[in-house]
Design an enzyme around this catalytic site. Structure first.
Site, PDB file in Angstrom:
ATOM      1  N   ALA A  13       0.797  -1.308  -0.044  1.00 50.54           N
ATOM      2  CA  ALA A  13       0.204   0.099   0.110  1.00 50.54           C
ATOM      3  C   ALA A  13       0.944   1.252   0.244  1.00 50.54           C
ATOM      4  O   ALA A  13       1.580   1.386   0.779  1.00 50.54           O
ATOM      5  CB  ALA A  13      -0.963   0.018   1.306  1.00 50.54           C
ATOM      6  N   LEU A 222      16.409   5.905 -18.792  1.00 53.09           N
ATOM      7  CA  LEU A 222      17.141   7.122 -18.388  1.00 53.09           C
ATOM      8  C   LEU A 222      16.306   8.401 -17.931  1.00 53.09           C
ATOM      9  O   LEU A 222      16.647   9.453 -18.212  1.00 53.09           O
ATOM     10  CB  LEU A 222      18.082   7.526 -19.645  1.00 53.09           C
ATOM     11  CG  LEU A 222      19.032   6.289 -20.241  1.00 53.09           C
ATOM     12  CD1 LEU A 222      19.536   6.727 -21.550  1.00 53.09           C
ATOM     13  CD2 LEU A 222      20.031   6.122 -19.100  1.00 53.09           C
ATOM     14  N   ARG A 225      15.292  11.384 -20.234  1.00 54.45           N
ATOM     15  CA  ARG A 225      16.304  11.091 -21.293  1.00 54.45           C
ATOM     16  C   ARG A 225      15.874   9.971 -22.254  1.00 54.45           C
ATOM     17  O   ARG A 225      16.547   9.503 -23.427  1.00 54.45           O
ATOM     18  CB  ARG A 225      17.683  11.141 -21.042  1.00 54.45           C
ATOM     19  CG  ARG A 225      18.297  12.209 -20.693  1.00 54.45           C
ATOM     20  CD  ARG A 225      19.672  12.367 -20.264  1.00 54.45           C
ATOM     21  NE  ARG A 225      20.031  11.360 -19.267  1.00 54.45           N
ATOM     22  CZ  ARG A 225      21.247  10.761 -19.086  1.00 54.45           C
ATOM     23  NH1 ARG A 225      22.266  11.066 -19.772  1.00 54.45           N
ATOM     24  NH2 ARG A 225      21.233  10.080 -18.097  1.00 54.45           N
ATOM     25  N   ASP A 254       7.938   1.282 -13.675  1.00 52.91           N
ATOM     26  CA  ASP A 254       6.956   0.368 -13.528  1.00 52.91           C
ATOM     27  C   ASP A 254       6.234   0.406 -14.718  1.00 52.91           C
ATOM     28  O   ASP A 254       5.635  -0.722 -15.451  1.00 52.91           O
ATOM     29  CB  ASP A 254       6.218   0.415 -12.346  1.00 52.91           C
ATOM     30  CG  ASP A 254       7.001   0.355 -10.999  1.00 52.91           C
ATOM     31  OD1 ASP A 254       8.126  -0.565 -11.095  1.00 52.91           O
ATOM     32  OD2 ASP A 254       6.436   0.757  -9.849  1.00 52.91           O
ATOM     33  N   ARG A 287       0.191  11.906 -14.520  1.00 48.74           N
ATOM     34  CA  ARG A 287      -0.979  11.420 -13.698  1.00 48.74           C
ATOM     35  C   ARG A 287      -0.520  11.180 -12.101  1.00 48.74           C
ATOM     36  O   ARG A 287       0.829  10.599 -12.071  1.00 48.74           O
ATOM     37  CB  ARG A 287      -1.812  10.428 -14.085  1.00 48.74           C
ATOM     38  CG  ARG A 287      -2.327  10.665 -15.495  1.00 48.74           C
ATOM     39  CD  ARG A 287      -2.945   9.326 -16.047  1.00 48.74           C
ATOM     40  NE  ARG A 287      -3.610   9.587 -17.069  1.00 48.74           N
ATOM     41  CZ  ARG A 287      -4.019   8.493 -18.009  1.00 48.74           C
ATOM     42  NH1 ARG A 287      -3.947   7.355 -17.304  1.00 48.74           N
ATOM     43  NH2 ARG A 287      -4.576   8.921 -19.075  1.00 48.74           N
ATOM     44  N   GLY A 289       0.234   9.383  -8.675  1.00 47.99           N
ATOM     45  CA  GLY A 289      -0.181   8.002  -8.347  1.00 47.99           C
ATOM     46  C   GLY A 289       0.537   7.005  -9.048  1.00 47.99           C
ATOM     47  O   GLY A 289       1.309   7.415 -10.138  1.00 47.99           O
TER      48      GLY A 289
HETATM   49  P1  ADP Z   1      12.317   4.854 -12.406  1.00 54.61           P
HETATM   50  O1  ADP Z   1      10.757   5.176 -12.311  1.00 54.61           O
HETATM   51  O2  ADP Z   1      12.306   3.362 -12.390  1.00 54.61           O
HETATM   52  O3  ADP Z   1      13.408   5.657 -11.982  1.00 54.61           O
HETATM   53  P2  ADP Z   1      12.982   6.173 -14.757  1.00 54.61           P
HETATM   54  O4  ADP Z   1      13.073   7.281 -14.237  1.00 54.61           O
HETATM   55  O5  ADP Z   1      14.158   5.872 -15.649  1.00 54.61           O
HETATM   56  O6  ADP Z   1      12.490   4.946 -14.046  1.00 54.61           O
HETATM   57  O7  ADP Z   1      11.619   6.227 -15.916  1.00 54.61           O
HETATM   58  C1  ADP Z   1      11.397   5.379 -16.701  1.00 54.61           C
HETATM   59  C2  ADP Z   1      10.911   5.833 -18.019  1.00 54.61           C
HETATM   60  O8  ADP Z   1       9.706   6.428 -17.702  1.00 54.61           O
HETATM   61  C3  ADP Z   1      11.868   6.511 -18.845  1.00 54.61           C
HETATM   62  O9  ADP Z   1      12.521   5.691 -19.848  1.00 54.61           O
HETATM   63  C4  ADP Z   1      10.836   7.491 -19.676  1.00 54.61           C
HETATM   64  O10 ADP Z   1      10.640   6.521 -20.805  1.00 54.61           O
HETATM   65  C5  ADP Z   1       9.678   7.579 -18.607  1.00 54.61           C
HETATM   66  N1  ADP Z   1       9.827   8.804 -18.230  1.00 54.61           N
HETATM   67  C6  ADP Z   1      10.485   8.999 -16.918  1.00 54.61           C
HETATM   68  N2  ADP Z   1      10.303  10.561 -16.562  1.00 54.61           N
HETATM   69  C7  ADP Z   1       9.830  10.877 -17.770  1.00 54.61           C
HETATM   70  C8  ADP Z   1       9.471  12.410 -17.873  1.00 54.61           C
HETATM   71  N3  ADP Z   1       9.891  13.228 -17.118  1.00 54.61           N
HETATM   72  N4  ADP Z   1       8.987  12.704 -18.937  1.00 54.61           N
HETATM   73  C9  ADP Z   1       8.490  11.672 -19.854  1.00 54.61           C
HETATM   74  N5  ADP Z   1       8.973  10.305 -19.642  1.00 54.61           N
HETATM   75  C10 ADP Z   1       9.416   9.826 -18.395  1.00 54.61           C
HETATM   76 NA    NA Z   2       2.441   8.918 -12.126  1.00 54.70          NA
END
Ligand code: ADP
Ligand code: NA
Length: 305
Positions: A13, A222, A225, A254, A287, A289
Site C-alpha cells: 500500500a 534514463l 532522457r 513500472d 498523472r 499516483g
Molecule cells: P524509474 O521510475 O525506475 O526511476 P526512470 O526514471 O528511468 O525509471 O523512468 C522510466 C521511463 O519513464 C523512462 O525511460 C521514460 O520513458 C519515462 N519517463 C520518466 N520520466 C519521464 C519524464 N519526465 N517525461 C517523460 N517520460 C518520462
Molecule cells: Na504517475
C-alpha cells in the site's frame, strides 16, 4: 508457450505524502496532501501490463488485512488474475512515499511484509503459471533467491524473461544468463556496473558490460532522457514521450516495464516494445499516483506515431 504475462513481485500500500521538502530527522513539517493507493513494483507492472491490454497473472503474498483488501480490489478492477498466498501472521506490505509538491521528485521507504517471505517453495507452487505464459517479469523487492528460481523456471520453459533489478540489491551472478532483457534505471545500472551513467556513451559502456555478463539485451531507462536499448545486434536511443506537464514520476519505471512486457506478449519486435513502453510511461508521469496512473491500450496507441 502461452499467451499471457506472469509477474512475480510484491504489493505494497503506497501511502503518499505531498510536502514542500523532506523533514530533517527530529523535525515535523506540515504536508500539502495525502493519499493511499496500490503500489509495489511488481504489482504496478502487473496493473500497467493489464491496462495496456495483456492477460496478466500476478504471483505474490499479502496479509489478511485492509491493505490486502486493497490489493484484491486493485486486481479485480485492473483485470489482473491474482495468484496470491494470503498469510495470517504477516501484514501486507506498505510504503512511505514523500513527493515534492513542486518538482514531483520522490523518496521512498518500502516494507514488503508478507511478500518479504516469498521463497523458493512459493515460486514452485506457481510453476505452472510461469511455464504457461509468453513473458515472465520479476524484480528484487522480494528475496533474490525467489527471483532466481522463477527466472530459471521461465527460461527452461522457453518463456521470454524480463528482469528489473530494482531496488539496487545484490543478486546471484547466475541471474544475468537467465535474462532475455534486463531493465535497470540509471541508478540501478550504475550500481551494477560500478560507474555513473552521465552520458549516452556511459550507458552504452554499461550495456556492453551487461551483455558480457550474459543478458540478451540491456534496456536502460534514463528518466526524461528516454531509454537505451542495447543488444549485440543494435544500440538504439529511444527518446522519452512527452504528452503534457509531468506531475508525478513515481512508478515511471513500472509503467515502462509493464508496457514493454505487454507489447512483447503481443509479439511486437523489441524496439517497438521499447517505444510502446515509453508511451506508457510518458502518459503515467502526467498523472498522480502509480497503479491508478497506468494508461489503457487506447490511450497508449493514441500517442504512438
Ligand atoms: P524509474 O521510475 O525506475 O526511476 P526512470 O526514471 O528511468 O525509471 O523512468 C522510466 C521511463 O519513464 C523512462 O525511460 C521514460 O520513458 C519515462 N519517463 C520518466 N520520466 C519521464 C519524464 N519526465 N517525461 C517523460 N517520460 C518520462
Ligand atoms: Na504517475
Amino acid at each position: 508457450m502461452g499467451a499471457g504475462i506472469s509477474i512475480l513481485g510484491i504489493f505494497v500500500a503506497d501511502t503518499a505524502y505531498l510536502a514542500p521538502r523532506m523533514p530533517a530527522v527530529g523535525e515535523t513539517i506540515t504536508g500539502s496532501g495525502f493519499s493511499v493507493g496500490p503500489g509495489g513494483k511488481g504489482s504496478n507492472q502487473a496493473v500497467a501490463a493489464a491496462r495496456a491490454g495483456a492477460q496478466v497473472s500476478f504471483i505474490s503474498k499479502i496479509g489478511r488485512d485492509t491493505f490486502g483488501d486493497l490489493a484484491l480490489k486493485t486486481y479485480s478492477e485492473a483485470g489482473v488474475t491474482p495468484r496470491l498466498v494470503i498469510m495470517d501472521d504477516q501484514p501486507t506490505g506498505a510504503a512511505f512515499i514523500y513527493v515534492n509538491d513542486s518538482t514531483g521528485d520522490n523518496a521512498i521507504i518500502v516494507y514488503a511484509g508478507a511478500a518479504g517471505t516469498i521463497g523458493i517453495d512459493d515460486v514452485e507452487a506457481a510453476r505452472q503459471t510461469i511455464e504457461q505464459s509468453a513473458v515472465f517479469v520479476t524484480q528484487l523487492e522480494q528475496p533474490a533467491a525467489a527471483a532466481y528460481r522463477a527466472l530459471d523456471i521461465a527460461r527452461r520453459a522457453g518463456v521470454v524473461t524480463i528482469f528489473n533489478p530494482a531496488p539496487a540489491e545484490a543478486f546471484p551472478d547466475e541471474i544475468y544468463g537467465l535474462c532475455d532483457y534486463i531493465i535497470p534505471n540509471e541508478t540501478e545500472a550504475a550500481a551494477l556496473v560500478g560507474f555513473p551513467l552521465n552520458t549516452l556513451e556511459d550507458a552504452k559502456r554499461a550495456g556492453d558490460l551487461l551483455l558480457s555478463r550474459g543478458v540478451g539485451a540491456a534496456v536502460i531507462t534514463l528518466g526524461a532522457r528516454g531509454v537505451l536499448f542495447h543488444s549485440a545486434a543494435a544500440s538504439v536511443h529511444v527518446p522519452a514521450v512527452t504528452v503534457g506537464p509531468v506531475i508525478d514520476t513515481t512508478g515511471a519505471g513500472d509503467a515502462f516495464v509493464g508496457g514493454f512486457a505487454s507489447a512483447l506478449g503481443r509479439r511486437m519486435d523489441p524496439l517497438g516494445a521499447v517505444r510502446f513502453g515509453c508511451a506508457t510511461a510518458g502518459i503515467a508521469v502526467t498523472r498522480r499516483g502509480t497503479a491508478p496512473a497506468m494508461p489503457t491500450l487506447a490511450e497508449i496507441e493514441a500517442v504512438i506515431v
